[in-house]
Design a protein around this motif. Sequence first.
Motif, PDB file in Angstrom:
ATOM      1  N   VAL A  22       0.836  -1.201   0.000  1.00  0.00           N
ATOM      2  CA  VAL A  22       0.000   0.000   0.000  1.00  0.00           C
ATOM      3  C   VAL A  22       0.870   1.251   0.000  1.00  0.00           C
ATOM      4  CG1 VAL A  22      -1.716   1.322   1.284  1.00  0.00           C
ATOM      5  CG2 VAL A  22      -1.902  -1.172   1.169  1.00  0.00           C
ATOM      6  N   LEU A  23       1.961   1.222   0.815  1.00  0.00           N
ATOM      7  CA  LEU A  23       2.889   2.355   0.866  1.00  0.00           C
ATOM      8  C   LEU A  23       3.576   2.543  -0.469  1.00  0.00           C
ATOM      9  CD1 LEU A  23       4.337   4.563   2.474  1.00  0.00           C
ATOM     10  CD2 LEU A  23       5.993   2.830   3.222  1.00  0.00           C
ATOM     11  N   GLN A  24       3.921   1.435  -1.125  1.00  0.00           N
ATOM     12  CA  GLN A  24       4.569   1.510  -2.438  1.00  0.00           C
ATOM     13  C   GLN A  24       3.648   2.185  -3.453  1.00  0.00           C
ATOM     14  OE1 GLN A  24       7.897  -0.043  -3.326  1.00  0.00           O
ATOM     15  NE2 GLN A  24       7.936   0.372  -1.136  1.00  0.00           N
ATOM     16  N   GLN A  25       2.367   1.882  -3.395  1.00  0.00           N
ATOM     17  CA  GLN A  25       1.405   2.493  -4.318  1.00  0.00           C
ATOM     18  C   GLN A  25       1.244   3.986  -4.046  1.00  0.00           C
ATOM     19  OE1 GLN A  25      -2.183   0.203  -3.989  1.00  0.00           O
ATOM     20  NE2 GLN A  25      -1.214  -1.700  -4.698  1.00  0.00           N
ATOM     21  N   LEU A  26       1.256   4.362  -2.759  1.00  0.00           N
ATOM     22  CA  LEU A  26       1.167   5.776  -2.405  1.00  0.00           C
ATOM     23  C   LEU A  26       2.406   6.533  -2.875  1.00  0.00           C
ATOM     24  CD1 LEU A  26      -0.329   5.577   1.213  1.00  0.00           C
ATOM     25  CD2 LEU A  26      -1.476   6.379  -0.864  1.00  0.00           C
ATOM     26  N   LEU A  27       3.568   5.911  -2.694  1.00  0.00           N
ATOM     27  CA  LEU A  27       4.812   6.536  -3.142  1.00  0.00           C
ATOM     28  C   LEU A  27       4.840   6.655  -4.662  1.00  0.00           C
ATOM     29  CD1 LEU A  27       7.420   4.851  -0.766  1.00  0.00           C
ATOM     30  CD2 LEU A  27       6.720   7.241  -0.760  1.00  0.00           C
ATOM     31  N   PHE A  28       4.301   5.645  -5.341  1.00  0.00           N
ATOM     32  CA  PHE A  28       4.225   5.697  -6.803  1.00  0.00           C
ATOM     33  C   PHE A  28       3.403   6.911  -7.242  1.00  0.00           C
ATOM     34  CE2 PHE A  28       1.779   4.898 -10.664  1.00  0.00           C
ATOM     35  CZ  PHE A  28       2.790   4.597 -11.572  1.00  0.00           C
ATOM     36  N   ALA A  29       2.250   7.104  -6.623  1.00  0.00           N
ATOM     37  CA  ALA A  29       1.387   8.237  -6.965  1.00  0.00           C
ATOM     38  C   ALA A  29       2.075   9.564  -6.662  1.00  0.00           C
ATOM     39  CB  ALA A  29       0.068   8.136  -6.208  1.00  0.00           C
ATOM     40  N   LEU A  30       2.759   9.615  -5.512  1.00  0.00           N
ATOM     41  CA  LEU A  30       3.441  10.849  -5.109  1.00  0.00           C
ATOM     42  C   LEU A  30       4.548  11.214  -6.086  1.00  0.00           C
ATOM     43  CD1 LEU A  30       4.103  13.126  -3.097  1.00  0.00           C
ATOM     44  CD2 LEU A  30       5.527  11.473  -1.846  1.00  0.00           C
ATOM     45  N   PHE A  31       5.423  10.250  -6.395  1.00  0.00           N
ATOM     46  CA  PHE A  31       6.553  10.546  -7.260  1.00  0.00           C
ATOM     47  C   PHE A  31       6.142  10.716  -8.726  1.00  0.00           C
ATOM     48  CE2 PHE A  31       8.986   8.970  -3.625  1.00  0.00           C
ATOM     49  CZ  PHE A  31       9.982   9.933  -3.566  1.00  0.00           C
ATOM     50  N   LEU A  32       5.045  10.069  -9.126  1.00  0.00           N
ATOM     51  CA  LEU A  32       4.521  10.307 -10.471  1.00  0.00           C
ATOM     52  C   LEU A  32       4.038  11.751 -10.589  1.00  0.00           C
ATOM     53  CD1 LEU A  32       3.714   9.281 -13.279  1.00  0.00           C
ATOM     54  CD2 LEU A  32       1.527   8.553 -12.281  1.00  0.00           C
ATOM     55  N   LEU A  33       3.360  12.224  -9.550  1.00  0.00           N
ATOM     56  CA  LEU A  33       2.897  13.616  -9.523  1.00  0.00           C
ATOM     57  C   LEU A  33       4.085  14.584  -9.540  1.00  0.00           C
ATOM     58  CD1 LEU A  33       0.593  15.682  -9.259  1.00  0.00           C
ATOM     59  CD2 LEU A  33       0.765  15.410  -6.767  1.00  0.00           C
ATOM     60  N   ILE A  34       5.114  14.270  -8.748  1.00  0.00           N
ATOM     61  CA  ILE A  34       6.319  15.113  -8.713  1.00  0.00           C
ATOM     62  C   ILE A  34       6.973  15.156 -10.088  1.00  0.00           C
ATOM     63  CG2 ILE A  34       8.697  15.243  -7.835  1.00  0.00           C
ATOM     64  CD1 ILE A  34       7.641  14.237  -5.154  1.00  0.00           C
ATOM     65  N   TYR A  35       7.060  13.983 -10.735  1.00  0.00           N
ATOM     66  CA  TYR A  35       7.722  13.898 -12.042  1.00  0.00           C
ATOM     67  C   TYR A  35       6.963  14.695 -13.101  1.00  0.00           C
ATOM     68  CZ  TYR A  35       9.922  11.879 -16.175  1.00  0.00           C
ATOM     69  OH  TYR A  35      10.584  11.709 -17.369  1.00  0.00           O
ATOM     70  N   ILE A  36       5.648  14.493 -13.166  1.00  0.00           N
ATOM     71  CA  ILE A  36       4.834  15.190 -14.170  1.00  0.00           C
ATOM     72  C   ILE A  36       4.887  16.700 -13.937  1.00  0.00           C
ATOM     73  CG2 ILE A  36       2.490  15.562 -15.013  1.00  0.00           C
ATOM     74  CD1 ILE A  36       1.946  12.599 -14.448  1.00  0.00           C
ATOM     75  N   THR A  37       4.763  17.110 -12.679  1.00  0.00           N
ATOM     76  CA  THR A  37       4.794  18.540 -12.345  1.00  0.00           C
ATOM     77  C   THR A  37       6.137  19.152 -12.700  1.00  0.00           C
ATOM     78  OG1 THR A  37       3.270  18.124 -10.498  1.00  0.00           O
ATOM     79  CG2 THR A  37       4.436  20.225 -10.510  1.00  0.00           C
ATOM     80  N   THR A  38       7.217  18.431 -12.400  1.00  0.00           N
ATOM     81  CA  THR A  38       8.568  18.926 -12.695  1.00  0.00           C
ATOM     82  C   THR A  38       8.778  19.103 -14.194  1.00  0.00           C
ATOM     83  OG1 THR A  38       9.459  17.856 -10.713  1.00  0.00           O
ATOM     84  CG2 THR A  38      11.033  18.469 -12.429  1.00  0.00           C
ATOM     85  N   VAL A  39       8.416  18.073 -14.942  1.00  0.00           N
ATOM     86  CA  VAL A  39       8.600  18.128 -16.402  1.00  0.00           C
ATOM     87  C   VAL A  39       7.764  19.245 -17.021  1.00  0.00           C
ATOM     88  CG1 VAL A  39       8.252  16.887 -18.570  1.00  0.00           C
ATOM     89  CG2 VAL A  39       9.247  15.700 -16.608  1.00  0.00           C
ATOM     90  N   MET A  40       6.485  19.317 -16.648  1.00  0.00           N
ATOM     91  CA  MET A  40       5.607  20.345 -17.212  1.00  0.00           C
ATOM     92  C   MET A  40       6.056  21.747 -16.801  1.00  0.00           C
ATOM     93  SD  MET A  40       3.599  18.685 -19.086  1.00  0.00           S
ATOM     94  CE  MET A  40       2.501  20.028 -19.533  1.00  0.00           C
ATOM     95  N   GLY A  41       6.469  21.905 -15.545  1.00  0.00           N
ATOM     96  CA  GLY A  41       6.913  23.205 -15.067  1.00  0.00           C
ATOM     97  C   GLY A  41       8.148  23.692 -15.796  1.00  0.00           C
ATOM     98  N   ASN A  42       9.114  22.794 -15.986  1.00  0.00           N
ATOM     99  CA  ASN A  42      10.346  23.185 -16.679  1.00  0.00           C
ATOM    100  C   ASN A  42      10.121  23.372 -18.174  1.00  0.00           C
ATOM    101  OD1 ASN A  42      12.834  23.236 -14.792  1.00  0.00           O
ATOM    102  ND2 ASN A  42      11.735  21.397 -14.141  1.00  0.00           N
ATOM    103  N   ILE A  43       9.210  22.585 -18.760  1.00  0.00           N
ATOM    104  CA  ILE A  43       8.873  22.786 -20.172  1.00  0.00           C
ATOM    105  C   ILE A  43       8.241  24.161 -20.368  1.00  0.00           C
ATOM    106  CG2 ILE A  43       7.267  22.069 -21.995  1.00  0.00           C
ATOM    107  CD1 ILE A  43       7.830  19.201 -21.282  1.00  0.00           C
ATOM    108  N   SER A  44       7.425  24.593 -19.408  1.00  0.00           N
ATOM    109  CA  SER A  44       6.786  25.910 -19.515  1.00  0.00           C
ATOM    110  C   SER A  44       7.823  27.031 -19.518  1.00  0.00           C
ATOM    111  CB  SER A  44       5.788  26.113 -18.379  1.00  0.00           C
ATOM    112  OG  SER A  44       6.444  26.206 -17.129  1.00  0.00           O
ATOM    113  N   ILE A  45       8.897  26.862 -18.733  1.00  0.00           N
ATOM    114  CA  ILE A  45       9.973  27.857 -18.722  1.00  0.00           C
ATOM    115  C   ILE A  45      10.663  27.898 -20.078  1.00  0.00           C
ATOM    116  CG2 ILE A  45      12.197  28.480 -17.712  1.00  0.00           C
ATOM    117  CD1 ILE A  45       9.982  28.972 -15.773  1.00  0.00           C
TER     118      ILE A  45
END
Length: 314
Positions: A22-45
Amino acid sequence: MIRRNQTSIKDFILLGFSGAPVLQQLLFALFLLIYITTVMGNISIILAYRLTPSLHTPMYFFLANLSFLEICYISTTVPKMLTNFLSTNKTISFSGCVLQMYCFLLLGGTECYLLAVMAYDRYNAICHPLLYGTSMNKRTCILFVAVSWIGGAINSLIHTILTFSLPFCNDNRINHFFCDIPPVMQLACTSTMKNEIVLLVACGCVIVSSFILTIISYTHIIATILNIKSTSGRKKAFSTCTSHLIVVTLFYGSAIFMYFRPKSSYSMDQDRVISALYAFVAPLFNPFIYSLRNSDVKAAVKKIVCHIIVVQRY
């Protein structure tokens, strides 16, 4: 050359953030969100720089390059980590581990140099404004970026070769979420004193030296700003530097703590947290730090978003 004699290891196991499914699934969701946000944020710059002529200045040229660097940086670790969260087989091949370490160190070293270059750019803009257009012309800016990549590549190659030339024991479990130098060295069956010395020297040549150059630049910048008589002038000058100072503090602080110390003081549980600061947190925060504190970038990003919305409607 990297050799695999004296060891039968063909792959490594990345223990990562161990825990219940269950913790692994939560971490997956968290880091997927971090990854998508990071990529989109830097692409916007990057898009803001490319599509806005008023941002075609050295400062934003370096910022766009830093954003590209951050996208590559986080992409060397997170995709594999996301796969491991959902898989019982958390292995990475020997060659894959070599490639991951080389790319991570390449991008980390390049970022050290690039942050120092960005500080030097602000030094020229604030301390020598009349000569700024000449000293920081397009050719010079491209040269600075190229030298940063070359310096990062050389540093990374040295460390990767030395690390994977070590003879490894039968234990292939890396107590980390990616192939970094300290956790991989802990698997060695021989003394790593030579590697530790090289690591400390490299920290002096890359991390500490670029950090000192950054501090020197900002010492001159602050002295110049304090001599500005108008309050609005000082505030405007400081506003162009504070974002960069926040990024420098976050990145250099965690990197120096991680690499500039002897192997005997390594604590993998602690190191995972420190590694997360410069591997995930810094790339995630960079676009927000720069855009939220910069009206030009905010205006450019808002314009691009509005244009995309209009295009989608019609």
